[in-house]
Motif scaffolding. Structure first.
Motif, PDB file in Angstrom:
ATOM      1  N   HIS A  10       9.107  -2.862  -2.145  1.00 24.37           N
ATOM      2  CA  HIS A  10       7.985  -1.932  -2.275  1.00 24.37           C
ATOM      3  C   HIS A  10       6.688  -2.578  -1.791  1.00 24.37           C
ATOM      4  O   HIS A  10       6.372  -3.700  -2.176  1.00 24.37           O
ATOM      5  CB  HIS A  10       7.829  -1.492  -3.736  1.00 24.37           C
ATOM      6  N   SER A  12       2.522  -1.182  -0.766  1.00 22.26           N
ATOM      7  CA  SER A  12       1.630  -0.036  -0.577  1.00 22.26           C
ATOM      8  C   SER A  12       1.204  -0.056   0.875  1.00 22.26           C
ATOM      9  O   SER A  12       0.256  -0.732   1.252  1.00 22.26           O
ATOM     10  CB  SER A  12       0.445  -0.144  -1.532  1.00 22.26           C
ATOM     11  N   GLN A  14      -0.193   0.598   4.503  1.00 22.54           N
ATOM     12  CA  GLN A  14      -1.471   1.119   4.991  1.00 22.54           C
ATOM     13  C   GLN A  14      -1.360   1.637   6.424  1.00 22.54           C
ATOM     14  O   GLN A  14      -2.271   2.282   6.924  1.00 22.54           O
ATOM     15  CB  GLN A  14      -2.536   0.002   4.933  1.00 22.54           C
ATOM     16  N   PHE A  68     -10.848   6.763  -0.586  1.00 20.26           N
ATOM     17  CA  PHE A  68      -9.686   5.861  -0.586  1.00 20.26           C
ATOM     18  C   PHE A  68      -8.554   6.352   0.313  1.00 20.26           C
ATOM     19  O   PHE A  68      -7.756   5.575   0.809  1.00 20.26           O
ATOM     20  CB  PHE A  68      -9.127   5.706  -1.998  1.00 20.26           C
ATOM     21  N   LEU A 168       0.255   5.264  -2.336  1.00 20.38           N
ATOM     22  CA  LEU A 168      -0.321   6.231  -3.267  1.00 20.38           C
ATOM     23  C   LEU A 168      -1.834   6.183  -3.164  1.00 20.38           C
ATOM     24  O   LEU A 168      -2.401   5.093  -3.073  1.00 20.38           O
ATOM     25  CB  LEU A 168       0.084   5.902  -4.707  1.00 20.38           C
ATOM     26  N   PRO A 170      -5.617   8.685  -4.313  1.00 21.13           N
ATOM     27  CA  PRO A 170      -6.118   9.955  -4.875  1.00 21.13           C
ATOM     28  C   PRO A 170      -6.472  10.960  -3.777  1.00 21.13           C
ATOM     29  O   PRO A 170      -6.785  10.575  -2.654  1.00 21.13           O
ATOM     30  CB  PRO A 170      -7.362   9.531  -5.649  1.00 21.13           C
ATOM     31  N   GLU A 207       2.376  -8.213  -2.811  1.00 19.47           N
ATOM     32  CA  GLU A 207       1.000  -8.372  -3.298  1.00 19.47           C
ATOM     33  C   GLU A 207       0.983  -9.149  -4.607  1.00 19.47           C
ATOM     34  O   GLU A 207       1.885  -9.012  -5.427  1.00 19.47           O
ATOM     35  CB  GLU A 207       0.351  -7.006  -3.486  1.00 19.47           C
ATOM     36  N   ARG A 209       0.280 -10.485  -8.340  1.00 19.76           N
ATOM     37  CA  ARG A 209       0.211  -9.850  -9.654  1.00 19.76           C
ATOM     38  C   ARG A 209      -0.391 -10.830 -10.650  1.00 19.76           C
ATOM     39  O   ARG A 209      -0.293 -12.048 -10.444  1.00 19.76           O
ATOM     40  CB  ARG A 209       1.621  -9.474 -10.141  1.00 19.76           C
TER      41      ARG A 209
HETATM   42  C1  LIG Z   1      -2.431   5.687  -9.326  1.00 19.63           C
HETATM   43  C2  LIG Z   1      -2.534   4.766  -8.118  1.00 19.63           C
HETATM   44  C3  LIG Z   1      -3.561   4.936  -7.206  1.00 19.63           C
HETATM   45  C4  LIG Z   1      -3.628   4.117  -6.061  1.00 19.63           C
HETATM   46  N1  LIG Z   1      -4.627   4.333  -5.163  1.00 19.63           N
HETATM   47  C5  LIG Z   1      -4.642   3.619  -4.007  1.00 19.63           C
HETATM   48  C6  LIG Z   1      -5.611   3.895  -2.987  1.00 19.63           C
HETATM   49  O1  LIG Z   1      -6.474   4.734  -3.158  1.00 19.63           O
HETATM   50  N2  LIG Z   1      -5.532   3.222  -1.810  1.00 19.63           N
HETATM   51  C7  LIG Z   1      -4.565   2.266  -1.610  1.00 19.63           C
HETATM   52  O2  LIG Z   1      -4.538   1.668  -0.535  1.00 19.63           O
HETATM   53  N3  LIG Z   1      -3.660   1.943  -2.571  1.00 19.63           N
HETATM   54  C8  LIG Z   1      -3.661   2.615  -3.737  1.00 19.63           C
HETATM   55  N4  LIG Z   1      -2.718   2.357  -4.687  1.00 19.63           N
HETATM   56  C9  LIG Z   1      -1.776   1.251  -4.451  1.00 19.63           C
HETATM   57  C10 LIG Z   1      -2.265  -0.013  -5.182  1.00 19.63           C
HETATM   58  O3  LIG Z   1      -3.459  -0.451  -4.603  1.00 19.63           O
HETATM   59  C11 LIG Z   1      -1.171  -1.090  -5.065  1.00 19.63           C
HETATM   60  O4  LIG Z   1      -0.056  -0.614  -5.796  1.00 19.63           O
HETATM   61  C12 LIG Z   1      -1.574  -2.448  -5.606  1.00 19.63           C
HETATM   62  O5  LIG Z   1      -2.580  -2.967  -4.792  1.00 19.63           O
HETATM   63  C13 LIG Z   1      -0.384  -3.405  -5.576  1.00 19.63           C
HETATM   64  O6  LIG Z   1       0.131  -3.522  -4.280  1.00 19.63           O
HETATM   65  P1  LIG Z   1       1.664  -3.143  -3.920  1.00 19.63           P
HETATM   66  O7  LIG Z   1       1.863  -1.774  -4.379  1.00 19.63           O
HETATM   67  O8  LIG Z   1       1.745  -3.291  -2.424  1.00 19.63           O
HETATM   68  O9  LIG Z   1       2.506  -4.157  -4.593  1.00 19.63           O
HETATM   69  C14 LIG Z   1      -2.652   3.112  -5.853  1.00 19.63           C
HETATM   70  C15 LIG Z   1      -1.617   2.932  -6.777  1.00 19.63           C
HETATM   71  C16 LIG Z   1      -1.554   3.758  -7.895  1.00 19.63           C
HETATM   72  C17 LIG Z   1      -0.409   3.588  -8.868  1.00 19.63           C
END
Ligand SMILES: Cc1cc2nc3c(=O)[nH]c(=O)nc-3n(C[C@H](O)[C@H](O)[C@H](O)COP(=O)(O)O)c2cc1C
Length: 268
Positions: A10, A12, A14, A68, A168, A170, A207, A209
């Protein structure tokens, strides 16, 4: 993919390939996984709307953006907007629809029964009046919902398992009401952006933690849960714990991908 690998892979993401569509069958897999998430009183608190970048006008996409999510909305081919249906409990109680607890379904299917004190009589005379109905007269209440987040979380892992990139962020609630015509009783959870990665699946690496012991505790909040390094090593071997970010080539990768996607680059 093995479960531990799916969790470990997993990221996040970009950077998505805007020109590569996501197979509808893979979108369905994400939703099917979300549908099977655990949910209180077996009620569908989670709702989701699938939208496609290329099926929306530029003006409609603008309406959905928040600071975001702007770049994600511009590049991800698929958006899944997750919502919490604040009216689901009232509907379940009023309609007593199968398979909600209110309908007695969990007794019928043998999920809950005499060993737990459950019967149709118990549902009618205890569960409904004491658990499901209190507070309904206050109307739909905002404030988020664990069930809706769980459904989204399972969908997220299913996307990874399907080889997709996902993130994810908003979205604008008023814009969603206008563009997606969402009912007033749906509270936004988050938007899920889905596509094929423009960068490597490893992206920046896993990433960072906070320390494990600062998050998890053993019987008392004052007692950290001690990590067993043999277990941690096994999780590294199984792919759940992976190379931490940043991987040494990341800056170069980001520059190359930004050029390919015509995105703003670092000034340096
Ligand atoms: C409710 C929620 C909102 C998030 N909003 C953003 C966001 O606006 N932009 C973004 O790049 N990542 C967003 N993320 C991802 C987190 O930034 C990311 O999960 C965290 O930095 C850890 O990185 P990973 O998921 O790659 O392990 C969001 C995650 C969650 C659960």
């Amino acid at each position: 993919m093995e479960f531990k690998q799916t969790v470990g892979r997993h990221r996040s993401s970009q950077y998505f390939l805007p020109w590569r569509p996501v197979e509808r069958k893979k979108v369905q897999v994400i939703l099917e996984a979300g549908r099977l998430a655990s949910r209180a009183v077996n009620t569908a608190f989670s709702k989701a709307i699938v939208a496609y970048r290329d099926s929306l006008t530029a003006a409609e996409r603008e309406k959905l953006k928040t600071p975001f999510s702007a770049t994600l909305i511009d590049t991800a081919p698929v958006y899944i907007f997750w919502f919490y249906d604040m009216d689901a409990r009232r509907v379940a109680v009023e309609e007593r629809k199968w398979p909600t607890v209110a309908s007695g379904a969990l007794v019928d299917i043998g999920a809950l029964g005499p060993p737990h004190g459950w019967s149709h009589r118990y549902v009618q005379h205890v569960v409904l009046p004491e658990v499901l109905m209190p507070g309904l007269d206050a109307g739909p209440q905002r404030g988020g919902n664990a069930d809706a987040a769980l459904a989204m979380a399972q969908g997220l892992l299913a996307a990874i398992d399907e080889g997709l990139a996902v993130n994810l962020a908003p979205f604008d609630e008023a814009g969603a009401k206008e563009v997606l015509r969402t009912p007033d009783t749906w509270e936004p959870v988050t938007a899920m952006f889905v596509g094929y990665p423009a960068d490597s699946w490893e992206a920046a690496g896993q990433e960072p933690r906070p320390p494990f012991e600062s998050m998890f505790f053993d019987q008392r909040a004052s007692q950290p849960f001690e990590r067993d390094q043999r277990v941690t090593q096994r999780l590294k071997d199984s792919g759940l714990i992976q190379r931490p970010a940043p991987v040494p080539w990341r800056a170069k990768e980001v520059r190359a991908v930004s050029r390919m996607l015509n995105l703003a680059e670092d000034e340096e």
